[in-house]
Structures are given as structure tokens and as C-alpha cells.
Scaffold this active site. Sequence first.
Site, mmCIF file in Angstrom:
data_model
loop_
_atom_site.group_PDB
_atom_site.id
_atom_site.type_symbol
_atom_site.label_atom_id
_atom_site.label_comp_id
_atom_site.label_asym_id
_atom_site.label_seq_id
_atom_site.Cartn_x
_atom_site.Cartn_y
_atom_site.Cartn_z
ATOM 1 N N ASP A 40 8.877 -8.205 8.092
ATOM 2 C CA ASP A 40 8.391 -9.556 7.793
ATOM 3 C C ASP A 40 9.556 -10.494 7.512
ATOM 4 O O ASP A 40 9.578 -11.643 7.952
ATOM 5 C CB ASP A 40 7.459 -9.514 6.580
ATOM 6 N N THR A 79 0.803 -1.225 0.000
ATOM 7 C CA THR A 79 0.000 0.000 0.000
ATOM 8 C C THR A 79 0.839 1.280 0.000
ATOM 9 O O THR A 79 0.295 2.378 0.082
ATOM 10 C CB THR A 79 -0.955 0.000 1.216
#
Length: 314
Positions: free
Chosen positions: A237, A49
Site C-alpha cells: 500500500d 488481520t
Amino acid sequence: AAMEPECRVLSIQSHVVRGYVGNKAATFPLQVLGFEVDTVNSVQFSNHTGYAHWKGQVLNSDELHELYEGLKLNKVNRYDYVLTGYTRDTSFLAMVVDIVQELKQQNSHLVYVCDPVMGDKWNGEGSMYVPKDLLPVYRDKVVPVADIITPNQFEAELLTGRKIYTEKDALEVMDMLHAMGPETVVITSSDLQAPLGNDYLIALGSHRKTKADGTRITQRIRMESPKVDAVFVGTGDLFAAMLLAWTHKHPNNFKMACEKTVSAMQHVLQRTIKSAKAQAGEGNKPNSAQLELRMVQSKKDIENPEIIVKATVL
């Protein structure tokens, strides 16, 4: 070294068609390091995003439950690890907790690695980029069932309600986090002053072990990595996935696990920024597409990272 019988990870994270965040950032490194990875995609977006445009679908908690039921019906719901990251929805997060608790009944040795993604600091000011009502869920439900957590400084402060100004504060905050449940806590980034100077970023780790006689020992380390001047997406991540892998491979050497994780991270980021700058051309700022992590190109560094960041035992 040969892995013992297959080690299986259930990774519940976002998925992007293009680029590397969430499951796309975690799966490849885990597979390269010998793990079986089962992914539940909490969202499927065209891209992360941070781009100008993005489109896609979001998985809700009922749909997550349905996927888990399918695994359970086939009796393939035995996992060694669960990995979770960015989540926006409280009911989805609550469902993750239910699933983790059930998986821990299936396998008492299951390790839950949780990146409690809630926000970050920019220019010293912290702000949340998930709904505020996620904080109590993380604090009261998620962290107590987690075994390894990887908050940044701001997230560690949110979870404990205590601000960090000095390294001593940070160590006390990590002790507070241990007391909430997890035996391994890594503060992945902080705005603490690095002994090596302003061009370095500090990460801190704390690992609490209970010995056979019941006594507890806590090892604490500091790592300083060179700052890379760019905004990357997916680094948290990747960090959590590699920390999972290296703590598994070095169960009795927390320092080594952290050094390999942070060093591999550094290799990936250096390769990415170099490549992004080359693509952007002289004097131009690289865009989101050019700054996507060079994951596949870094396969060798992920498999066998040359240690370029040493940890200091505190």
C-alpha cells in the site's frame, strides 16, 4: 518545489484504528508529498488481520455507491488520481470500476493506480488470499481501466496466465499487461535471481509512452533492494502510494520515480526492523504490533528520499 494547482487523490482502501495498512499506509505519504487525499474506507478494523485478534466493519458496494453519490451531488467528484488496493468482494470491485469510469468522464486525464492484490508466493508456491472469483474481475474489468498497476510476480502471472521463470519472461508478461491497458507496470517483487546475489529482491518496471507522432517507446528497468528478514504488512500500500506521487512529480523520468519509491521504501523498512528488534529484545522474534511500519518517524525519508537503490535500464 511548489505543486501546481491542488492534485486530488481518491483512495478507496481499508482502514485500521491501530497501525498502517491500506488508507493508513497511503494517506500520510501522499499528504506529506503535497496531495489532497480523499479516503473511502472499504473496511474499518481494529488492526490488520495478521494479529491474533481483529474486529470491525466492512463497507458494501451499495454503501460505497452512496458515499460517491454524496460527492457527486455536491459536484466535488473531480479527481486527478484514484488509488485502490486490497479488496475481497467482487461487487465492491465492480462498483470501483464504475466509479473510475465515471471519474474519467469528468476528467479525461485521471490516472487510476491499482494494486491488484490477490495473493503471493511462499517458498516458491503461489496461493491466493482473496476469493478466486476476483481474478476474472481484475483481469477483464479492473486492469483495462487502470493506468498504473503494481502486481507482485504471482499476481502478474495470474493476470496473464503465464509463468515467469526468467527476466525475459517477466518483460514479456509486462508487455502482455501493457496490452491489457496500463501504460505503467511495476512487478513489485519477484523470486528471480538478483545479479547482486541472494540477499537482494528484484523489482521490475515497464513504462510505455506514445509519442506525438504515434510511435510507442517502452522503457524497462530492474531494481534490486536488500532483503529485510521480517513479514511486514502495508508495504504494498505504501509502495503504490509513493509510486503514484513520484510518477506525478517526475512524469518524464520513470527511472527516477522508481528509484525514489524503492529507496524510500527501503528507508522505512530498515527503520521499522531496527525499532522492532529493539522492542522485541535480544533473540526474540518481533510480533505484529512491533512490526508496524514506522511511518511518522520516516517523514523526512518519504518527503526527500536519499537514493540508496539504483535502477538498471534494461
